[in-house]
Write an enzyme that holds these catalytic residues in place. Structure first.
Site, short mmCIF file in Angstrom:
data_model
loop_
_atom_site.label_atom_id
_atom_site.label_comp_id
_atom_site.label_asym_id
_atom_site.label_seq_id
_atom_site.Cartn_x
_atom_site.Cartn_y
_atom_site.Cartn_z
CB CYS A 118 -7.24 6.67 10.29
SG CYS A 118 -8.31 7.14 11.64
CB CYS A 171 -3.62 5.03 9.68
SG CYS A 171 -5.06 4.06 9.24
CB CYS A 225 -11.43 2.95 -0.36
SG CYS A 225 -9.99 3.30 0.64
#
Length: 166
Positions: free
Chosen positions: A12, A88, A96
């Protein structure tokens, strides 16, 4: 996928509530088949006290948790992840790091209980609700015959779990 334990990383943004809850719940439910980890894209540096209180209410250990960056898990010496699950919407939309080993990925969005404003009881309920949804999704995940599913089927199942509310 035919090895054990499977490493699962929950992501998250702040790594203070939802990802901590998911990590703790999987540690409790997954037995020796799974190792759970959590991290955030921009960790806020502390674990929310109600996240720990919620884990305690589920009779799970509350020590050893810390808010940490997902960069720790992209480093060369980090454990190789088999599954990466965002919990989330913000983290799901971010770029990422490149995860070694091409882990399975899924998004299991949960409203942020730490953002709940209201009475202490309302805030506790928000954490309990988030934990309950995560627990149900983890139970579905744990029931998958991981060793018998091909990669495409496993990916489809993993993503489908994120649509489960109860």
């Amino acid at each position: 996928m035919s090895h054990s334990p499977f490493n699962v990383l929950f992501l998250c943004t702040g790594n203070s509530a939802r990802s901590i809850l998911a990590e703790g719940l999987l540690r409790g439910l997954g037995g020796e088949r799974f190792q759970a980890f959590s991290a955030g894209s921009t960790p806020n540096g502390e674990v929310h006290p109600l996240a720990l209180a919620t884990l305690s209410a589920f009779s799970l250990p509350t020590d050893g948790y810390r808010s940490k960056s997902w960069d720790e898990f992209a480093a060369p010496a980090a454990p190789k992840m088999d599954f990466i699950i965002t919990v989330c919407d913000n983290a799901a939309g971010e770029v990422c790091p490149v995860w070694p080993g091409q882990p399975m990925t899924a998004h299991w969005g949960i409203p942020d209980p730490a953002a709940c404003e209201g009475t202490e009881e309302e805030r506790r309920k928000a954490f309990q609700d988030a934990a309950r949804v995560l627990k149900r999704r983890l139970e579905l995940f744990l029931s998958l015959p991981i060793d018998r599913l091909d990669a495409m089927s496993l990916q489809t199942e993993l993503r489908g779990i994120g649509k489960t509310q109860e």
